[in-house]
Design an enzyme around this catalytic site. Structure first.
Site, PDB file in Angstrom:
ATOM      1  N   GLU A 258       0.879  -1.170   0.000  1.00 20.85           N
ATOM      2  CA  GLU A 258       0.000   0.000   0.000  1.00 20.85           C
ATOM      3  C   GLU A 258       0.913   1.214   0.000  1.00 20.85           C
ATOM      4  O   GLU A 258       1.636   1.471   0.959  1.00 20.85           O
ATOM      5  CB  GLU A 258      -0.909  -0.001   1.234  1.00 20.85           C
ATOM      6  CG  GLU A 258      -1.852   1.186   1.285  1.00 20.85           C
ATOM      7  CD  GLU A 258      -2.061   1.705   2.687  1.00 20.85           C
ATOM      8  OE1 GLU A 258      -1.894   2.914   2.896  1.00 20.85           O
ATOM      9  OE2 GLU A 258      -2.382   0.883   3.563  1.00 20.85           O
ATOM     10  N   CYS A 297      -2.845   8.004   4.295  1.00 19.37           N
ATOM     11  CA  CYS A 297      -2.693   7.484   2.939  1.00 19.37           C
ATOM     12  C   CYS A 297      -3.970   7.664   2.124  1.00 19.37           C
ATOM     13  O   CYS A 297      -3.941   7.635   0.899  1.00 19.37           O
ATOM     14  CB  CYS A 297      -2.293   6.013   2.981  1.00 19.37           C
ATOM     15  SG  CYS A 297      -3.435   4.982   3.930  1.00 19.37           S
TER      16      CYS A 297
END
Length: 675
Positions: A258, A297
């Site tokens: 990720e 994020c």
């Protein structure tokens, strides 16, 4: 203040930082508060400890036992979360930020516990998909299964969520039956270490199930093999470097990533300023710019709005940002704290300057802003809003992620243009759309779906329960294509399967039944000592079967059922109309009449272990039943799943036959039986 010593936990021992330990500074005061790393770690021993002790112990437990363990861990951490809140303030985070991180991580443990107990079998082999038959007789068949990898999961986590970032990976890993080695980012490692200490001190984890690295990974990654998994969260540059480790490439080590993500939020073309939907949009963007000081994020980096609404958006968002109190996260009135470190602040300013080459800053001067509370040399910045008037000509605003409270407004001409701008991020974790139009939502899914791991839609109908653009839910996948790393975390059972091997097994019905502990047609039928409804959950055997006597279905039965229920559909009541239907030879029995008569044939009426009928699955009617036909039933114990210490769920395979031994209906009956 005494500096904290962030220890590693390796092969059963806590290991103090060494001479090469790195200092950790408070995000609020700038003072050194801890040191981490530099300890001498034997990575070969750590891997052996995980694989020889942790792995076998976890695999011996089964999915439901591991799910129960996750719930107990969640309860244990939940009782101690105040200590985690307290230690987290020096990361620059507010109490609200702590709750997002710590409560979110604990909630993730609860969700995976529930998923494990409800959606995974009470055993060690996960059945993936339906049974496949390869021949006419059904004597040879196939089944996809998934079993735990016999390796270790190495979790490399980012600084922004020291608890949630760890637990979102740890929950599916432990549920799969795989031990983990956790390596957090140094800047917030002291928070993660405390959470790890709590979990180990709980006594709930088997020896070797969890280890912790404070510092560098050394040659650990080069020691991994095909049974191991690396799960990484961080920058694309670091992800590429780790993914290119020779041992990972040579040994085909699974790598889940990720990475950077230039997430976008689109204001739908149907939304006007001053409307409730417009207010939702402004609220969502403001939250994503300020929660965790924009160090998420999933934060919104690009704000994509209709050309005619760009000024209204800038004004409304600037007004809301102006009310955001920035300062000491311990102060009650503070709404946005500091970035995690001075280095992170410098990096954000560098990236903001790059964005500023193509966009005008319309709010937030990093050289002139107020800081609330008693602070010294903290890593504070104001929210910075940019406006890119020509996003088609720009490149840097679509390529540069300032990992902080920075976002850019850009206009679009029409929906296709908005989607094209969103897709220029080259892959993101999430894009959101505020709209009340189903046509808009569908077009976004069709054309933006390939570039985004999650699409979040919100409007006044869903706002009260909506979880937020930036809140990944454990039930749904968290990841994205391209720049976002190409990985998928969480997603319920999907996330668990990252740590398991999918294997195709083929064989006879008896062998497939034994492997999956789920009876399949064609496998041996067991004759029990008494009617199965008189036998407890514990005493029932998989494959235990009864065959009932037959009952003839008369025209009077059909007409009585129609009159009693009100179901007078023509296929049951009108011979001519029924005969004209290509599916029926004439008047036929109701499908639900057959189910009712089937129950009458196999039910044992006396009080006993069967506590409740909780439903049926996979009902199919294969052949019509006409007046004069007979009905008999085969009832077989298909699967057993413990639910509590007092009772369990029994899944029965029910097959209805006519007088010619043709299958007329089939389904799975669910009952709760006393243990």
């Amino acid at each position: 203040m005494t500096s904290l010593k962030v220890h590693s936990y390796a092969a059963g021992d806590w290991i103090a930082p060494g001479s090469a330990a790195r200092p950790i500074h408070s995000a609020v005061s700038g003072k050194v508060i801890a040191e981490s790393g530099g300890g001498a770690l034997d990575f070969a021993r750590m891997l052996d400890f995980a694989k020889s002790k942790g792995g076998p112990a976890l695999r011996a437990m089964g999915f439901h036992e591991r799910a129960t363990m996750l719930k107990q861990l969640a309860l244990y951490l939940n009782e101690r979360r105040e200590a985690l809140y307290e230690i987290s303030y020096d990361t620059g985070a507010t109490l609200g930020d702590h709750k997002f991180d710590i409560d979110g991580g604990i909630g993730t443990l609860f969700v995976f516990s529930s998923k494990g107990r409800r959606e995974m079998p009470d055993g060690n082999v996960y059945l993936d998909g339906d049974l496949e038959r390869f021949g006419k007789t059904g004597s040879f068949m196939g089944q996809h299964v998934a079993v735990p990898l016999h390796g270790v999961a190495v979790h490399i986590n980012a600084f922004n969520f020291p608890v949630w970032g760890m637990l979102e990976k740890l929950a599916p890993t432990l549920l799969a039956g795989v031990p983990a080695i956790v390596k957090p980012a140094t800047a917030t490692a002291y928070v993660t270490e405390l959470a790890v200490r709590m979990m180990l001190e709980s006594g709930l984890l088997p020896e070797g199930a969890l280890q912790f690295i404070a510092g560098d990974t050394g040659d650990l990654l080069d020691r991994l093999g095909g049974q191991d998994v690396v799960s990484f969260t961080g920058s694309a540059a670091t992800g590429t470097m780790l993914r290119s480790t020779p041992g990972i490439l040579a040994n085909a080590v699974r790598f889940v990533a990720e990475q950077d993500s230039l997430n976008a939020s689109i204001l739908g073309p149907d939304v006007a300023p001053g409307s409730p939907a417009f207010d939702i949009f402004i609220k969502e963007v403001h939250r994503e710019m300020t929660v965790k000081a924009g160090q998420k994020c999933t934060a919104i980096r690009r704000i994509i709005v209709p050309e005619e609404q760009q000024q209204a958006v800038i004004e409304a968002l600037s007004a809301r940002l102006a009310k955001t109190v920035i300062g000491n996260p311990r102060e009650k009135d503070t709404r946005m704290g500091a970035l995690v470190s001075a280095d992170q602040k410098a990096d954000v300013l560098t990236k903001a300057a790059i964005i500023g080459e193509e966009a005008e800053r319309v709010f937030g001067d990093p050289d002139d802003f107020a800081v609330h509370g008693n602070v010294d040399r903290g890593a504070f910045l104001p929210p910075m809003l940019f406006h890119c008037a020509d996003p088609d000509a720009a490149t840097k605003v679509h390529e540069t992620e300032a990992f902080g409270p920075v976002s850019t407004v850009m206009p679009y001409r029409d929906l296709a243009h908005a989607i094209a701008l969103a897709n220029r991020g080259e892959g993101s974790l999430v894009a959101s759309v505020i709209t009340e139009s189903g046509d808009v939502a569908r077009e976004v899914v069709m054309d933006a779906g390939p570039s985004h791991g999650r699409l979040y839609f919100n409007n006044p109908t869903s706002a009260a329960e909506a979880t937020g653009h930036g809140a990944p839910m454990p039930h749904m996948i968290h990841g994205g294509p391209g720049r976002a790393g190409g990985g998928e975390e969480m997603g319920g059972v999907r996330g668990v399967l990252h740590y398991m091997q999918r294997t195709a097994v083929q064989g006879s019905p008896d062998l497939i039944t034994a492997i999956g502990r789920r009876w399949v047609p064609g496998a041996a039928e067991i004759e029990g000592p008494a009617h199965p409804f008189t036998r407890s959950f514990h005493d029932l055997d998989i494959g235990e079967t009864i065959h009932t006597a037959a009952r003839e279905i008369s025209l009077d039965d059909i007409e009585h059922f129609a009159d009693f229920t009100g179901d007078t559909f023509y296929a049951h009541m009108n011979e001519e109309a029924a005969a004209a239907n290509p599916f029926f030879p004439g008047r036929v029995a109701h499908g639900y009449l057959l189910l009712a008569f089937a129950a009458g044939l196999f039910v044992q009426p006396d009080p006993g272990p069967v506590l409740a009928n909780t439903g049926l699955d996979n009902l199919r009617f294969m052949k019509p039943v006409v007046p004069g036909d007979s009905l008999r039933v085969r009832l077989t114990v298909k699967q057993k799943t413990r639910r509590t210490a007092e009772y369990g769920e029994v899944r029965w395979h029910v097959t209805l036959y006519n007088q010619d031994d043709e299958v007329v209906a089939e389904y799975e009956l669910l009952t709760m039986n006393a243990y």
